[in-house]
Design a protein around this motif. Sequence first.
Motif, PDB file in Angstrom:
ATOM      1  N   PRO A  56       7.273  -8.190  -1.420  1.00  0.00           N
ATOM      2  CA  PRO A  56       6.101  -8.398  -0.596  1.00  0.00           C
ATOM      3  C   PRO A  56       5.941  -9.773   0.102  1.00  0.00           C
ATOM      4  O   PRO A  56       6.581 -10.861  -0.591  1.00  0.00           O
ATOM      5  N   VAL A  57       5.365  -9.764   1.215  1.00  0.00           N
ATOM      6  CA  VAL A  57       5.584 -11.130   2.228  1.00  0.00           C
ATOM      7  C   VAL A  57       4.224 -11.956   1.664  1.00  0.00           C
ATOM      8  O   VAL A  57       4.447 -12.823   1.826  1.00  0.00           O
ATOM      9  N   THR A  58       3.499 -11.166   1.101  1.00  0.00           N
ATOM     10  CA  THR A  58       2.007 -12.065   0.979  1.00  0.00           C
ATOM     11  C   THR A  58       1.378 -11.566  -0.296  1.00  0.00           C
ATOM     12  O   THR A  58       1.961 -10.485  -0.947  1.00  0.00           O
ATOM     13  N   PRO A  61      -3.494  -6.213   4.025  1.00  0.00           N
ATOM     14  CA  PRO A  61      -2.544  -5.577   4.236  1.00  0.00           C
ATOM     15  C   PRO A  61      -1.340  -6.399   3.694  1.00  0.00           C
ATOM     16  O   PRO A  61      -1.308  -7.290   3.584  1.00  0.00           O
ATOM     17  N   ASN A  62      -0.188  -5.800   3.496  1.00  0.00           N
ATOM     18  CA  ASN A  62       1.005  -6.542   3.072  1.00  0.00           C
ATOM     19  C   ASN A  62       2.368  -5.624   3.478  1.00  0.00           C
ATOM     20  O   ASN A  62       2.523  -4.407   3.477  1.00  0.00           O
ATOM     21  N   THR A  63       3.110  -6.313   4.215  1.00  0.00           N
ATOM     22  CA  THR A  63       4.375  -5.926   4.613  1.00  0.00           C
ATOM     23  C   THR A  63       5.643  -6.121   3.437  1.00  0.00           C
ATOM     24  O   THR A  63       5.427  -7.247   2.783  1.00  0.00           O
ATOM     25  N   VAL A  64       6.061  -4.956   3.242  1.00  0.00           N
ATOM     26  CA  VAL A  64       7.271  -5.164   2.192  1.00  0.00           C
ATOM     27  C   VAL A  64       8.513  -5.118   2.961  1.00  0.00           C
ATOM     28  O   VAL A  64       8.862  -4.476   3.596  1.00  0.00           O
ATOM     29  N   ALA A 106      11.449  -2.916   7.250  1.00  0.00           N
ATOM     30  CA  ALA A 106       9.912  -3.470   6.736  1.00  0.00           C
ATOM     31  C   ALA A 106       9.009  -2.328   6.828  1.00  0.00           C
ATOM     32  O   ALA A 106       8.871  -1.483   7.805  1.00  0.00           O
ATOM     33  N   SER A 107       8.093  -2.268   5.914  1.00  0.00           N
ATOM     34  CA  SER A 107       7.150  -1.390   5.888  1.00  0.00           C
ATOM     35  C   SER A 107       5.775  -1.787   5.387  1.00  0.00           C
ATOM     36  O   SER A 107       5.765  -2.664   4.582  1.00  0.00           O
ATOM     37  N   THR A 108       4.750  -1.695   6.069  1.00  0.00           N
ATOM     38  CA  THR A 108       3.420  -2.196   5.747  1.00  0.00           C
ATOM     39  C   THR A 108       2.577  -1.236   4.979  1.00  0.00           C
ATOM     40  O   THR A 108       2.614  -0.162   5.366  1.00  0.00           O
ATOM     41  N   TYR A 109       2.097  -1.868   3.712  1.00  0.00           N
ATOM     42  CA  TYR A 109       1.166  -1.120   3.166  1.00  0.00           C
ATOM     43  C   TYR A 109      -0.367  -1.644   3.226  1.00  0.00           C
ATOM     44  O   TYR A 109      -0.414  -2.617   2.967  1.00  0.00           O
ATOM     45  N   TYR A 110      -1.296  -0.496   3.573  1.00  0.00           N
ATOM     46  CA  TYR A 110      -2.467  -0.895   3.578  1.00  0.00           C
ATOM     47  C   TYR A 110      -3.444  -0.729   2.555  1.00  0.00           C
ATOM     48  O   TYR A 110      -4.652  -1.103   2.415  1.00  0.00           O
ATOM     49  N   TYR A 111      -2.871  -0.200   1.440  1.00  0.00           N
ATOM     50  CA  TYR A 111      -3.757   0.140   0.345  1.00  0.00           C
ATOM     51  C   TYR A 111      -2.720  -0.320  -0.905  1.00  0.00           C
ATOM     52  O   TYR A 111      -1.539  -0.124  -0.930  1.00  0.00           O
ATOM     53  N   PRO A 112      -3.457  -0.840  -2.082  1.00  0.00           N
ATOM     54  CA  PRO A 112      -2.994  -1.185  -3.068  1.00  0.00           C
ATOM     55  C   PRO A 112      -2.205  -0.097  -3.974  1.00  0.00           C
ATOM     56  O   PRO A 112      -3.015   1.090  -4.216  1.00  0.00           O
ATOM     57  N   GLY A 113      -1.316  -0.373  -4.894  1.00  0.00           N
ATOM     58  CA  GLY A 113      -0.885   0.798  -5.851  1.00  0.00           C
ATOM     59  C   GLY A 113       0.442   0.402  -6.377  1.00  0.00           C
ATOM     60  O   GLY A 113       1.007  -0.728  -6.140  1.00  0.00           O
ATOM     61  N   THR A 173      -0.632  -5.190  -5.318  1.00  0.00           N
ATOM     62  CA  THR A 173      -1.819  -5.678  -6.210  1.00  0.00           C
ATOM     63  C   THR A 173      -2.760  -6.043  -5.132  1.00  0.00           C
ATOM     64  O   THR A 173      -2.724  -6.654  -4.016  1.00  0.00           O
ATOM     65  N   THR A 174      -4.125  -6.302  -5.642  1.00  0.00           N
ATOM     66  CA  THR A 174      -5.335  -6.916  -5.116  1.00  0.00           C
ATOM     67  C   THR A 174      -5.347  -8.441  -5.417  1.00  0.00           C
ATOM     68  O   THR A 174      -4.921  -8.672  -6.758  1.00  0.00           O
ATOM     69  N   ASP A 175      -6.182  -9.154  -4.844  1.00  0.00           N
ATOM     70  CA  ASP A 175      -6.324 -10.377  -5.323  1.00  0.00           C
ATOM     71  C   ASP A 175      -7.834 -10.451  -5.717  1.00  0.00           C
ATOM     72  O   ASP A 175      -8.888 -10.480  -5.247  1.00  0.00           O
ATOM     73  N   GLY A 176      -8.047 -10.034  -7.062  1.00  0.00           N
ATOM     74  CA  GLY A 176      -9.200  -9.857  -7.612  1.00  0.00           C
ATOM     75  C   GLY A 176      -9.780  -8.192  -7.142  1.00  0.00           C
ATOM     76  O   GLY A 176      -9.133  -7.548  -7.010  1.00  0.00           O
TER      77      GLY A 176
END
Length: 423
Positions: free
Chosen positions: A154-156, A160-163, A199-206, A227-230
């Motif tokens: 993951p980049v961040t 959202p998070n791009t993998v 690259a693939s963007t994930y909009y939900y955690p899991g 993951t989520t940040d809290g």
Amino acid sequence: MHSEDDNLQQCRSLIEEKLGWGAGQQWQNGDFEALSERIFAETGVSLSVSTLKRIWGKVRYDSAPTATTLNTLAQFVGYQNWRSFRQPAPAVHTVESVRSAPEPPVRVAPNRLPASHWPWVIGLLFVAGLVGIWAFQNRVKPLEYGAISFSSRPVTRGLPNTVLFDYDAGDSNADSVFIQQSWNPKLRFRVGKDGHHYASTYYYPGYFRAKLVLNDSIVKEHDLYITTDGWLGTINYDSIPVYFPHQQIHRHKTVALTEADLSAQGINLRQTVPSVSLHYVQPLGDVSGRNFVFETELKSTFNRNEAVCQQTGIMLLCSNGMHFIPLSVKGCVGQLTLSFAGTSVSGKTNDLSGFGVDFSDWVRVRCEVKDKRVTVLVNGQRAYEGPVDGNPGKIVGVRYYFQGTGAVKSARFSDGKTRTVLL
């Protein structure tokens, strides 16, 4: 060529066949809730109940479905996207295809081939047959590969998070290379054999198990944890959700999404009732989805218009599946569906009256899985007990669903050895 309405009807039919719940016209609200959960679990995209009702003509809607909705429905029935679903298969010129479009009859003169030519004709046919057999036997080459690599990062942090996937499949005789985002084969995307990045963007955690696939063989795989940040709150739109970070939804020792939060995003609750979620997806140690106790207090805080049933869900996310506990007001329990490690229990054919509650006060839920059995207590009363046959893996987080708005007061896991308090 089929019209778009025909394509949509065919897609609906495939979904109904896959689910085995009967004709969609007979489905109730709980069925669409369960379908929304299934689609999210298999595609990673959340389609709201109201959107699914529009697709099945339960709610009047004059606009066409969005591209995201169509792509997600197509992925749910095994296609890469809507374009591949509606695109007709290329024509194959066979004897049958020629016969299906006959030409006007033509009178053919009787065969006048001299008898001396027949041995040559038979010999040519025999050689052609041998060539055909050889071509058939060599049509599919066995997969061969050497050094293959596959990794991701993951980049961040947060959503959202791009993998970024890094791969090398050059040392192989594969005709096609795919990256599969999770254990679900419907989330499989073709990439260049000579390429190295995707690259693939994930909009939900899991929790996802990414795979590198050569032709139709999985040759590499690894776990991917978004993951989520809290705590994280979301308004679950069909495409990109609206995010509410931890510091915005943490109020008076609870986490909650309020009418003010939704109004600030331009949502008029007198006209529409969105699906919202509260997520906590963080490492919880080695708590097994087959041996744990989960306790929580929650409340649905909106009950107008489409939310009159106050349908609420608790999803315990696992590394290889999930458990799902629904709640509603007492008059709507026939629409509920439980799910534990892939086994569903419908309120239509089972007594789920214990999951009917009064949301004017906090609702206490306790779920214990032990010795391949699950027991769920709601406000101290046994609401369900039954077998758990599958292995969902370790628990990696929790997600709450509400119609409109909702709040969580406490959430904690234990496994007899450790106790993890989320709130």
